[in-house]
Design an enzyme around this catalytic site. Sequence first.
Site, PDB file in Angstrom:
ATOM      1  N   THR A  83       0.820  -1.210   0.000  1.00  0.00           N
ATOM      2  CA  THR A  83       0.000   0.000   0.000  1.00  0.00           C
ATOM      3  C   THR A  83       0.853   1.258   0.000  1.00  0.00           C
ATOM      4  O   THR A  83       0.696   2.135  -0.850  1.00  0.00           O
ATOM      5  CB  THR A  83      -0.933   0.011   1.222  1.00  0.00           C
ATOM      6  N   VAL A  84       1.771   1.347   0.943  1.00  0.00           N
ATOM      7  CA  VAL A  84       2.629   2.533   1.030  1.00  0.00           C
ATOM      8  C   VAL A  84       3.709   2.492  -0.048  1.00  0.00           C
ATOM      9  O   VAL A  84       3.981   3.497  -0.705  1.00  0.00           O
ATOM     10  CB  VAL A  84       3.256   2.647   2.431  1.00  0.00           C
ATOM     11  N   VAL A 192       6.035   7.600  12.778  1.00  0.00           N
ATOM     12  CA  VAL A 192       5.147   8.094  13.844  1.00  0.00           C
ATOM     13  C   VAL A 192       4.197   9.138  13.285  1.00  0.00           C
ATOM     14  O   VAL A 192       4.626  10.140  12.723  1.00  0.00           O
ATOM     15  CB  VAL A 192       5.951   8.721  15.002  1.00  0.00           C
ATOM     16  N   GLU A 249      -5.707  -3.184   9.157  1.00  0.00           N
ATOM     17  CA  GLU A 249      -5.221  -4.357   8.441  1.00  0.00           C
ATOM     18  C   GLU A 249      -6.166  -5.534   8.636  1.00  0.00           C
ATOM     19  O   GLU A 249      -7.008  -5.535   9.547  1.00  0.00           O
ATOM     20  CB  GLU A 249      -3.826  -4.736   8.963  1.00  0.00           C
ATOM     21  N   LYS A 264       5.747   3.636  18.675  1.00  0.00           N
ATOM     22  CA  LYS A 264       5.818   5.059  18.349  1.00  0.00           C
ATOM     23  C   LYS A 264       6.248   5.879  19.561  1.00  0.00           C
ATOM     24  O   LYS A 264       7.062   6.807  19.437  1.00  0.00           O
ATOM     25  CB  LYS A 264       4.449   5.540  17.848  1.00  0.00           C
ATOM     26  N   GLY A 361      -3.917   5.151   6.857  1.00  0.00           N
ATOM     27  CA  GLY A 361      -4.181   5.116   5.422  1.00  0.00           C
ATOM     28  C   GLY A 361      -2.905   5.281   4.611  1.00  0.00           C
ATOM     29  O   GLY A 361      -1.844   5.615   5.122  1.00  0.00           O
TER      30      GLY A 361
END
Length: 395
Positions: A83-84, A192, A249, A264, A361
Amino acid sequence: VREDSSLDFSTRYATASYSECLRVGGPLIQPKAVEFAERHGLKFTIARCCSQGGTLAGPVESRFESVDPAPAPISVVLGGLGTVGLGVFRWFKSLPDEFRIVGVLVKDLSKDRPEDVPLHLVTDSLDVLLEARPDLVIETIGGTGTAADLVHRARSAGCRVVSANKQLLAIEPELLKEASFGRDRLVASASVGGSVPALETVGGLVAREEIVTIKGILNGTCNFILDRVNAGVSFEAALSQAQELGLAEADPHLDISGLDCVYKLSLLATRAFGELVTVDRITCEGLDQITAERLQKAKDNDGELKLVASAWKTPNGIVARVGLEIILPHQLLFGCTKEANRLVIETEGHRQVVVNGKGAGRWPTTVSVVSDALLCRRAELSVGNIRESERAKAS
């Protein structure tokens, strides 16, 4: 660029006065910003993304300078095409003057690829990927297996690395230290907060004054789910909706367990307090601790139940936790809805700084990864300029 047609586009302003900015700036300059700067005697720089230098604007005389030819793009390999990763790939393809993609690492070569991904770039071999001797390695694989191998080998080869892998960075003390204090060799702002400049803001603040507390909503998936649960929707229905929208997910364990926030917070607290805050120092509870009693108590007080990550200084050291809290209307975290993230930083001088933005997202993380890559590009150009200067002096 100067209006005089006798000059070509390799000439630019080295310095520009406020009046010159207003006269020739056009849509590049916001007149109100220039007028504000003039009232306060401020200087600012106007530059294209990744450009060498720029125009210093302020209480100065206008002066021109010649500009060296544009440097060659840096070579990049991309680990992961999910996705990324695919979002980053397409963004880099739109910036051919800055980045040249020379390899893409995937898990399964037999899987169909989008038509805009050239198959000759795709490999499932780390050896083949790194044979290209890239200047920059982008890791978007996630997890601690292949991603760890890629990051360690890239660093050993002297490559700059950009990673959004908060889990990997947080569980390995050396990487945690490098990501927090290593400047531009291992850049991890994307790990983060999605599009929220959380690590950047903390780093900028701590350079000027001591930070005593950080507190935030750091997981957009959990925040979306809790937003729906606070409105009366069942947890199962809220999770299902988050998955349908691409905010969660298929296996949401890292998010809803609170572990994503732990990773994070480890990165944020380490940068904020100048010491390693490893994951074993952070207490954690997740969304499995939502109860009807807690939800009702929040409602009775006109508040919201949120998953909050906090770290603060005490006389006995740093305390850090991730857990459910009731956020009341007067608190700065109140009103953070849907997949948003929000971080509140308090300094020793009782100053509070708040940063907001989308945290879940494809695009928030993609934007942050590209931003980190542009930072590395600028660093590479700076190194190149230093080398050229040294060669000129030697000759």
